[in-house]
Design an enzyme around this catalytic site. Structure first.
Site, PDB file in Angstrom:
ATOM      1  N   SER A  78       4.042 -13.033   1.474  1.00 22.54           N
ATOM      2  CA  SER A  78       4.684 -14.296   1.011  1.00 22.54           C
ATOM      3  C   SER A  78       3.427 -15.415   0.073  1.00 22.54           C
ATOM      4  O   SER A  78       3.817 -16.154   0.534  1.00 22.54           O
ATOM      5  CB  SER A  78       4.992 -15.030   2.177  1.00 22.54           C
ATOM      6  OG  SER A  78       5.740 -14.232   2.889  1.00 22.54           O
ATOM      7  N   ASN A 114       3.173  -5.745  -6.218  1.00 20.93           N
ATOM      8  CA  ASN A 114       4.149  -4.521  -5.909  1.00 20.93           C
ATOM      9  C   ASN A 114       5.023  -4.479  -5.831  1.00 20.93           C
ATOM     10  O   ASN A 114       5.697  -5.741  -4.962  1.00 20.93           O
ATOM     11  CB  ASN A 114       3.385  -4.512  -4.191  1.00 20.93           C
ATOM     12  CG  ASN A 114       4.454  -3.363  -3.701  1.00 20.93           C
ATOM     13  OD1 ASN A 114       4.915  -2.727  -4.286  1.00 20.93           O
ATOM     14  ND2 ASN A 114       3.921  -3.391  -1.956  1.00 20.93           N
ATOM     15  N   TRP A 115       5.709  -3.521  -6.769  1.00 23.17           N
ATOM     16  CA  TRP A 115       7.481  -3.988  -6.970  1.00 23.17           C
ATOM     17  C   TRP A 115       8.047  -3.493  -6.177  1.00 23.17           C
ATOM     18  O   TRP A 115       9.289  -3.583  -5.924  1.00 23.17           O
ATOM     19  CB  TRP A 115       8.066  -3.775  -8.367  1.00 23.17           C
ATOM     20  CG  TRP A 115       7.038  -4.448  -9.628  1.00 23.17           C
ATOM     21  CD1 TRP A 115       6.017  -5.404  -9.752  1.00 23.17           C
ATOM     22  CD2 TRP A 115       7.522  -3.629 -10.762  1.00 23.17           C
ATOM     23  NE1 TRP A 115       5.552  -6.234 -10.729  1.00 23.17           N
ATOM     24  CE2 TRP A 115       6.126  -4.900 -11.841  1.00 23.17           C
ATOM     25  CE3 TRP A 115       7.786  -3.217 -11.717  1.00 23.17           C
ATOM     26  CZ2 TRP A 115       6.016  -4.994 -13.379  1.00 23.17           C
ATOM     27  CZ3 TRP A 115       8.214  -3.041 -12.997  1.00 23.17           C
ATOM     28  CH2 TRP A 115       7.246  -3.951 -13.741  1.00 23.17           C
ATOM     29  N   LYS A 116       7.674  -2.784  -4.932  1.00 23.99           N
ATOM     30  CA  LYS A 116       8.685  -2.180  -4.586  1.00 23.99           C
ATOM     31  C   LYS A 116       9.411  -1.187  -5.029  1.00 23.99           C
ATOM     32  O   LYS A 116       8.807  -0.731  -6.117  1.00 23.99           O
ATOM     33  CB  LYS A 116       8.771  -3.151  -3.261  1.00 23.99           C
ATOM     34  CG  LYS A 116       7.502  -3.409  -2.403  1.00 23.99           C
ATOM     35  CD  LYS A 116       7.844  -4.761  -0.932  1.00 23.99           C
ATOM     36  CE  LYS A 116       6.769  -5.485  -0.665  1.00 23.99           C
ATOM     37  NZ  LYS A 116       6.759  -5.969   0.542  1.00 23.99           N
ATOM     38  N   HIS A 153       0.482   1.089   3.156  1.00 25.41           N
ATOM     39  CA  HIS A 153       1.257   0.241   3.315  1.00 25.41           C
ATOM     40  C   HIS A 153       1.740  -0.180   4.785  1.00 25.41           C
ATOM     41  O   HIS A 153       2.876   0.619   4.713  1.00 25.41           O
ATOM     42  CB  HIS A 153       2.228  -0.324   2.013  1.00 25.41           C
ATOM     43  CG  HIS A 153       2.687  -1.501   1.687  1.00 25.41           C
ATOM     44  ND1 HIS A 153       3.565  -1.981   2.843  1.00 25.41           N
ATOM     45  CD2 HIS A 153       2.207  -3.016   0.958  1.00 25.41           C
ATOM     46  CE1 HIS A 153       4.212  -3.217   2.325  1.00 25.41           C
ATOM     47  NE2 HIS A 153       3.288  -3.675   1.317  1.00 25.41           N
ATOM     48  N   GLY A 183       7.150 -11.112   2.977  1.00 27.33           N
ATOM     49  CA  GLY A 183       8.736 -10.642   3.082  1.00 27.33           C
ATOM     50  C   GLY A 183       9.071 -11.709   3.798  1.00 27.33           C
ATOM     51  O   GLY A 183      10.471 -11.796   3.188  1.00 27.33           O
ATOM     52  N   GLY A 220       7.381 -10.513  -3.591  1.00 28.05           N
ATOM     53  CA  GLY A 220       8.827 -10.685  -4.238  1.00 28.05           C
ATOM     54  C   GLY A 220       7.658 -11.911  -5.735  1.00 28.05           C
ATOM     55  O   GLY A 220       8.968 -11.307  -6.412  1.00 28.05           O
ATOM     56  N   GLU A 225      -2.718  -7.672   4.786  1.00 29.09           N
ATOM     57  CA  GLU A 225      -1.184  -7.436   4.683  1.00 29.09           C
ATOM     58  C   GLU A 225      -0.561  -8.436   6.400  1.00 29.09           C
ATOM     59  O   GLU A 225      -0.449  -7.046   6.665  1.00 29.09           O
ATOM     60  CB  GLU A 225      -0.471  -6.978   3.848  1.00 29.09           C
ATOM     61  CG  GLU A 225      -0.890  -6.575   2.654  1.00 29.09           C
ATOM     62  CD  GLU A 225       0.112  -6.103   1.737  1.00 29.09           C
ATOM     63  OE1 GLU A 225       0.268  -7.119   0.559  1.00 29.09           O
ATOM     64  OE2 GLU A 225       1.436  -5.400   2.891  1.00 29.09           O
ATOM     65  N   GLU A 275       5.336  -0.781   5.024  1.00 26.92           N
ATOM     66  CA  GLU A 275       5.831  -0.132   5.497  1.00 26.92           C
ATOM     67  C   GLU A 275       6.001   0.904   5.344  1.00 26.92           C
ATOM     68  O   GLU A 275       7.461   2.301   5.613  1.00 26.92           O
ATOM     69  CB  GLU A 275       7.024  -0.933   3.880  1.00 26.92           C
ATOM     70  CG  GLU A 275       7.337  -2.005   4.060  1.00 26.92           C
ATOM     71  CD  GLU A 275       7.537  -3.166   2.866  1.00 26.92           C
ATOM     72  OE1 GLU A 275       7.016  -1.937   1.656  1.00 26.92           O
ATOM     73  OE2 GLU A 275       7.425  -4.356   2.997  1.00 26.92           O
TER      74      GLU A 275
END
Ligand code: 13P
Length: 251
Positions: A209, A9-11, A94, A171, A231, A165, A96
């Site tokens: 993570s 997931n490149w966000k 997600h 992160g 990440g 998640e 976020e």
């Protein structure tokens, strides 16, 4: 044990130049992986990455999909549009998006429904905050989040991917222990089993993570069928190491 699914997931990261060099390095480092692989990229780059991954084992994914099919919804991207660009997976719900865009369980369920209707596999994210974990609400929260999607999708539910998640592990460098993750994955598997006879073959990913150092142990848990990686998916060597760990776990 079935094939694992390793999804990046490149966000909100990337550029035309960065994407090209990352995908080139991934392709160069992949020799017949024994797991499934996808990258979920920002919408403007779908066409670029779709071209870059062609003929490789890497599938294309989006990070979100609209809860509407078409019309006056400025800024939205529909499942039909994603499908036109060869998108195979779309992350929905997600944390976020739930946190910064106020997405409710009902909206997430509708997004999953529209993705499925277009032949896109929704990767449905569930997870508790630190406060909820400390308040012993983890099970209740993830079950409520998944129940909404099960309720809205009936017999199609076996076609989704679930991602656990924990919000406190995203992160932060603070990973759920393999035992903590496995415990929640088992709860989710049981919930899916009550909804579909296909639950045993469904994929439940862990995200938060995950990295080259901890992937093998997490992926070795009986109910952890892959990873959703933030990440570490932006560094070719790290993402390749996670893919290698997943590939070694195939029976
Ligand atoms: P990190 O791997 O950066 O913790 O992100 C996890 C995540 O949110 C993947 O969707």
């Amino acid at each position: 044990m079935s094939r694992k699914l390793i999804t990046g997931n490149w966000k909100l990261n990337g550029s035309l130049a960065f994407n090209a060099s990352l995908v080139e390095a991934l392709r160069a480092g992949l020799s017949a992986p024994a797991c499934s692989i996808a990258v979920c990229v920002p919408a403007p780059y779908l066409a670029q990455i779709g071209g870059l991954v062609q003929g490789s084992p890497i599938d294309l994914g989006a990070q979100d999909v609209s809860a509407h099919e078409a019309g006056a919804f400025t800024g939205e991207v529909s499942a039909t549009m994603l499908r036109e660009f060869g998108v195979r997976y779309a992350i929905v719900g997600h944390s976020e998006r739930r946190q910064y865009h106020a997405e409710t369980d009902a909206v997430v369920a509708e997004k999953a429904r529209l993705a499925l209707a277009c032949g896109i596999t929704p990767i449905v994210c569930v997870g508790e905050t630190l406060g909820q974990r400390e308040g012993n609400q983890t099970e209740e929260v993830v079950k409520r989040q998944l129940a909404a999607v099960i309720h809205a999708n009936g017999h199609c539910i076996s076609e989704i991917v679930v991602a656990y998640e924990p919000v406190w592990a995203i992160g932060t460098g603070r990973t759920a222990t393999p035992a903590q993750a496995q415990q929640v994955h088992a709860v989710l598997r049981a919930q899916l089993k009550a909804a579909t006879p296909q639950a045993a073959r469904m994929q439940i990913l862990y995200g938060g993570s995950m990295n080259a150092a901890n992937a093998a142990e997490l992926l070795g848990q009986p109910d952890i069928d892959g990873g959703l990686i933030g990440g570490a998916s932006l560094k070719a060597a790290d993402f390749l190491a996670i893919i290698a760990a997943a590939s070694r776990l195939v029976a």
